[in-house]
Scaffold this motif. Structure first.
Motif, short mmCIF file in Angstrom:
data_model
loop_
_atom_site.label_atom_id
_atom_site.label_comp_id
_atom_site.label_asym_id
_atom_site.label_seq_id
_atom_site.Cartn_x
_atom_site.Cartn_y
_atom_site.Cartn_z
N ALA A 93 -34.74 5.85 15.41
CA ALA A 93 -34.90 4.62 16.19
C ALA A 93 -35.55 3.49 15.41
N LEU A 94 -36.17 3.79 14.25
CA LEU A 94 -36.84 2.76 13.48
C LEU A 94 -35.83 1.86 12.76
N ALA A 95 -36.20 0.59 12.56
CA ALA A 95 -35.35 -0.33 11.83
C ALA A 95 -35.10 0.22 10.42
N PRO A 96 -33.85 0.30 9.97
CA PRO A 96 -33.55 0.98 8.71
C PRO A 96 -33.95 0.21 7.46
N ASP A 97 -34.27 -1.08 7.59
CA ASP A 97 -34.57 -1.88 6.40
C ASP A 97 -36.05 -1.85 6.02
N LEU A 98 -36.84 -1.01 6.68
CA LEU A 98 -38.26 -0.94 6.39
C LEU A 98 -38.54 -0.08 5.16
N ASN A 99 -39.57 -0.42 4.41
CA ASN A 99 -40.11 0.47 3.40
C ASN A 99 -41.05 1.44 4.11
N ALA A 100 -40.90 2.72 3.82
CA ALA A 100 -41.62 3.71 4.61
C ALA A 100 -42.15 4.84 3.75
N TRP A 101 -43.31 5.35 4.16
CA TRP A 101 -43.93 6.51 3.53
C TRP A 101 -44.40 7.45 4.64
N LEU A 102 -44.08 8.72 4.49
CA LEU A 102 -44.59 9.74 5.39
C LEU A 102 -45.98 10.15 4.92
N LEU A 103 -46.95 10.14 5.81
CA LEU A 103 -48.32 10.57 5.52
C LEU A 103 -48.51 11.95 6.16
N PRO A 104 -48.27 13.00 5.38
CA PRO A 104 -48.28 14.36 5.97
C PRO A 104 -49.66 14.73 6.51
N GLY A 105 -49.63 15.48 7.58
CA GLY A 105 -50.88 16.03 8.12
C GLY A 105 -51.62 15.11 9.07
N GLU A 106 -51.28 13.83 9.10
CA GLU A 106 -51.98 12.95 10.03
C GLU A 106 -51.57 13.29 11.46
N ALA A 107 -52.36 12.83 12.42
CA ALA A 107 -52.20 13.34 13.78
C ALA A 107 -52.64 12.29 14.79
N GLN A 108 -52.65 12.69 16.04
CA GLN A 108 -53.20 11.86 17.11
C GLN A 108 -53.79 12.76 18.18
N VAL A 109 -54.83 12.23 18.85
CA VAL A 109 -55.32 12.84 20.07
C VAL A 109 -54.86 11.96 21.23
N MET A 110 -54.82 12.56 22.41
CA MET A 110 -54.49 11.82 23.63
C MET A 110 -55.82 11.44 24.28
N PRO A 111 -56.29 10.21 24.07
CA PRO A 111 -57.67 9.87 24.42
C PRO A 111 -58.06 10.15 25.87
N ARG A 112 -57.26 9.72 26.81
CA ARG A 112 -57.67 9.87 28.21
C ARG A 112 -57.73 11.35 28.61
N ALA A 113 -56.73 12.11 28.18
CA ALA A 113 -56.73 13.54 28.51
C ALA A 113 -57.87 14.26 27.81
N MET A 114 -58.13 13.91 26.54
CA MET A 114 -59.19 14.58 25.79
C MET A 114 -60.57 14.26 26.37
N LEU A 115 -60.82 13.00 26.69
CA LEU A 115 -62.12 12.64 27.25
C LEU A 115 -62.37 13.34 28.58
N THR A 116 -61.35 13.43 29.40
CA THR A 116 -61.50 14.12 30.68
C THR A 116 -61.73 15.61 30.47
N ALA A 117 -60.98 16.22 29.55
CA ALA A 117 -61.11 17.65 29.31
C ALA A 117 -62.48 18.02 28.76
N LEU A 118 -63.04 17.17 27.91
CA LEU A 118 -64.37 17.46 27.35
C LEU A 118 -65.43 17.52 28.44
N CYS A 119 -65.23 16.75 29.52
CA CYS A 119 -66.16 16.83 30.65
C CYS A 119 -65.86 18.05 31.51
#
Length: 366
Positions: free
Chosen positions: A156-182
């Motif tokens: 789905a990304l525009a094909p004319d972009l210069n791109a680099w894959l940064l392996p191992g990077e991630a994301q947390v789901m902030p709202r779900a994580m903050l609620t779960a920690l409580c």
């Protein structure tokens, strides 16, 4: 076995909740005070909510991108962030085993994107990885993607972009994580609607109620710690979009002339589009200029977002010290952690682990 303590925590943002969760699992009696009305983020309308109404962690996109942060941060931030990736993965796994049923953590790598005119900024980030041994020792090398590989990875990304894959990077789901920690912090006493006016060694001073004593107090109030710390607020703005049928597997960051624009996919066909840093303490809703620039940049990267619907917009302030570096201050009966700048989710687990070890309060491995 460390002595079991009565711990009072001022602030229930990312740091406060993570500290409470870890300390409670180590057997300490933890009480947390926060002016919010409850553990969940307030419901948002089109304009979002005032930043004073919820922790900045709720507004954040939750990107865990130590490599991409080298655009404007030192290697020590990247190394701490890389440690935090593994720690968040462990936290999410433990919370899931204890009954958390929402997605909390995703690790598919991320993409660094640049137009031809912004290749210099991209190469500056990539070159830092090549020459700094502290980084090459801990982190995998970025992978340049030609047009065919980019299309195969993220069609789905525009094909004319210069791109680099940064392996191992991630994301947390902030709202779900903050609620779960409580929800999954056994034995923690959450005192909502309680504002801490001042923090001294062993004492939290509550607005309208006076002092409460503990064996250890932890100040994790963010901007609420003014004027005890020389903090300033750094504004972040995000736009939430709903785009059924648009597929993006991993977060992307575009090196943009004005902003560090990111697009983060979320469950439910949602996308968070934001800019990481605006030097302003303005708490008003997102401006027309910011909204137009963010959405135009997102559309140029992901053309299928043209028919996305705007769910809401949010602005919030992150706490920063003069050098933009986090700070942990220890004294008998007192711990202050603050100044996480735009790196709250990225750095919190490593900073918490270091602080607890320094106080001989390191809980069992999560």
């Amino acid at each position: 076995m460390a002595k079991q303590l009565r711990v009072g925590i001022a602030g229930a943002g990312v740091l406060g909740r993570l500290l409470a969760w870890r300390l409670s699992r180590a057997g300490h009696a933890v009480t947390v005070f926060d002016p919010a009305s409850g553990p969940q983020a307030p419901a948002t309308g089109m304009l979002g909510v005032p930043s004073s109404a919820c922790a900045a962690g709720f507004t954040a996109a939750g990107m865990l991108s130590p490599l991409a942060e080298l655009d404007n941060a030192g290697p020590e931030i990247a190394v701490l962030g890389w440690r935090s990736l593994a720690l968040w993965r462990e936290v999410a796994g433990q919370l899931k085993s204890e009954g958390a049923n929402e997605p909390l953590f995703q690790q598919e790598g991320s993409l660094l994107l640049a137009r031809g005119s912004d290749l210099g900024a991209a190469h500056r980030v990539l070159n830092r990885l090549k020459v700094d041994p502290a980084l090459t020792q801990h982190m995998p090398a970025p992978q340049a993607l030609d047009r065919a590989h980019l299309c195969a990875l993220e069609p789905a990304l525009a094909p004319d972009l210069n791109a680099w894959l940064l392996p191992g990077e991630a994301q947390v789901m902030p709202r779900a994580m903050l609620t779960a920690l409580c929800t999954h912090a056994p034995g923690v006493w959450w005192c909502w609607g309680e504002r801490v006016e001042r923090v001294d060694a062993g004492v939290l001073h509550l607005a309208g109620e006076g002092p409460v004593q503990f064996d250890l107090v932890i100040d994790a109030r963010g901007l609420g710690a003014k004027p005890d710390l020389p903090l300033r607020g750094v504004r972040g703005e995000v736009v939430w979009l709903h785009a059924p049928g648009v597929r993006l597997q991993r977060p992307v960051r575009l090196l943009h002339p004005r902003h560090r624009v990111y697009i983060v996919p979320r469950p439910g066909d949602l996308f968070v589009v934001g800019a990481s840093e605006i030097e302003s303490e303005d708490r008003s809703p997102v401006s027309l200029r910011s909204a137009v620039e963010l959405m135009a940049a997102a559309h140029s990267v992901l053309p299928e977002l043209a028919e996305a619907r705007i769910v809401h917009m949010e602005a919030n302030l992150r706490p920063a010290l003069p050098d933009n570096a986090p700070q942990a201050i220890h004294a008998p009966g007192l711990l202050r952690i603050n100044g996480l700048f735009r790196h709250g989710w990225l750095l919190a687990p490593a900073l918490v682990e270091d602080a607890l070890q320094s106080l001989d309060l390191e809980p069992a491995h999560v």
